[in-house]
Design an enzyme around this catalytic site. Structure first.
Site, short mmCIF file in Angstrom:
data_model
loop_
_atom_site.label_atom_id
_atom_site.label_comp_id
_atom_site.label_asym_id
_atom_site.label_seq_id
_atom_site.Cartn_x
_atom_site.Cartn_y
_atom_site.Cartn_z
N TYR A 1 6.61 3.43 -5.45
CA TYR A 1 6.57 4.06 -6.77
C TYR A 1 7.87 4.77 -7.16
CZ TYR A 1 1.59 3.23 -7.47
OH TYR A 1 0.36 2.65 -7.67
N ASP B 1 -5.62 -2.68 5.92
CA ASP B 1 -6.58 -3.79 5.78
C ASP B 1 -7.90 -3.46 6.48
OD1 ASP B 1 -5.13 -3.89 8.17
OD2 ASP B 1 -4.93 -6.08 8.19
N ASP C 1 -9.43 2.86 -5.55
CA ASP C 1 -10.28 2.07 -6.47
C ASP C 1 -11.48 1.51 -5.71
OD1 ASP C 1 -8.55 2.54 -8.61
OD2 ASP C 1 -8.56 0.45 -9.28
#
Ligand code: IPM
Ligand code: MG
Length: 355
Positions: free
Chosen positions: A137, A221, A249
């Protein structure tokens, strides 16, 4: 009476509708618990940009900095270049206000909200601490030979020792304060992204200072898998920015949907930013169908941050009880009118005060 100055940026799409309900709740708890809220409304967002070509002017930004906290509804609009408004408003505040800890609680308020078979509120109760100022970011990217068949595109993942250490320390402090299982899980991908070895080493070093806190580790993962299979394994988890974006999310779905998940972008002791984690959902805008629960929960986090713990707890309890009683059926789009949910929460808070 204590007064808090709040900068309000309702933003785009469903942002204004959910913000309206959230601010109504904030005003009520202020009245109920003896503090006052002075809000300054800022118009920034895509609509404002399209009309004025202005994203977030410096004088306004300077003013926003002087507040106790910021509330953001949602921003983003498909008519604008990808990332323009996201970097100009959200990322600008996260970076320039140095809001290094993005707190994303994943808490199931009622069993019926959970898409996972056999999991209840006791199983889904964790906080993801997402590093919020570094990683991919930072925006360090480039293209060479753009448009050419041999085009090269790069983006640098940046981790500093100081940036990594402060957010890890924040997670350990939080685990101590929560007093749940007193566990911090480091989520990374150091086996593939070797630069994340700085996370491995820093985590181990900070952990030594917290002998009362257990540590766990999961690659991102596997962490996604565990969150679905055994969410009860998590208490506090700390993770780099990009993985934190993605896994929260997933977490939002586990707790009932994007309509419920709130977040705080925090720098302890400084002006901090509170927002629902959902986006602007342009296709649902202006229809009174979006759930304001996430935005309302963001005000609960805001109250907690400024020190109004009783008010924060009251909002959370009201939401939990509305789900439990079945009055609030869910947070899916159109399940309830936006304003009806706001009204329900106000009534629940008032009823509690009378009881
Ligand atoms: C979030 C959002 C933002 C992010 C976008 C809007 C830039 O997805 O807050 O999770 O990626 O951080
Ligand atoms: Mg996100």
């Amino acid at each position: 009476m204590k007064q808090y100055n709040i900068a309000e940026i309702a933003g785009d799409g469903i942002g204004p509708e959910v913000t309206h309900e959230a601010m109504g709740v904030l005003d009520l708890v202020a009245e109920m618990y003896g503090f006052s809220v002075k809000r300054t409304v800022y118009p920034y967002g895509s609509e404002h940009y399209l009309a004025t070509k202005e994203i977030f002017p410096e004088p306004a930004f300077e003013e926003v900095k002087g507040h106790d906290a910021i509330f953001l509804g949602a921003i983003g609009d498909p008519r604008l270049p990808v990332g323009l408004i996201e970097y100009g408003i959200i990322a600008k505040m996260r970076f320039e206000l140095d809001l290094y800890a993005n707190l994303r609680p994943i808490q199931l308020y009622d069993e019926k909200l959970c898409p996972l078979k056999g999991k209840g509120p006791a199983d889904v109760d964790m906080i993801i601490v997402r590093e919020n100022t570094e990683d991919a970011y930072t925006g360090m990217h480039g293209f060479a030979h753009k448009g050419d068949p041999l085009e090269v595109a790069t983006q640098t993942m940046v981790y500093t020792r100081a940036g990594t250490e402060r957010v890890i320390r924040y997670a350990f402090e939080l685990a101590r304060e929560r007093n749940k299982t007193k566990t911090v899980t480091l989520i990374d991908k150091a086996n593939a992204i070797r630069a994340q070895d700085i996370w491995t080493r820093t985590f181990a070093e900070v952990a030594v200072e917290y002998p009362d806190i257990k540590t766990e580790h999961a690659y991102i993962d596997a962490a996604c898998m565990w969150m679905v299979k055994n969410p009860e394994w998590f208490d506090v988890a700390v993770t780099p920015n990009l993985f934190g974006d993605i896994i929260t999310d997933l977490g939002a779905m586990v707790q009932g949907g994007m309509g419920i998940a709130a977040s705080g972008n925090i720098h302890p002791g400084r002006v901090s930013l509170f927002e629902p984690i959902h986006g602007s959902a342009p296709k649902h805008a202006g229809k009174n169908v979006a759930s304001p629960v996430a935005a309302i929960m963001a005000t609960s986090m805001l109250c907690d941050f400024v020190g109004e713990k009783t008010a924060a707890q009251a909002i959370e309890n009201a939401i939990r009880e509305l789900f439990k009683s079945g009055e609030l059926k869910g947070v899916g789009t159109g399940t309830h009118p936006t304003d009806a949910v706001g009204e329900m929460v106000l009534n629940a808070l008032r009823a509690k005060a009378r009881a």
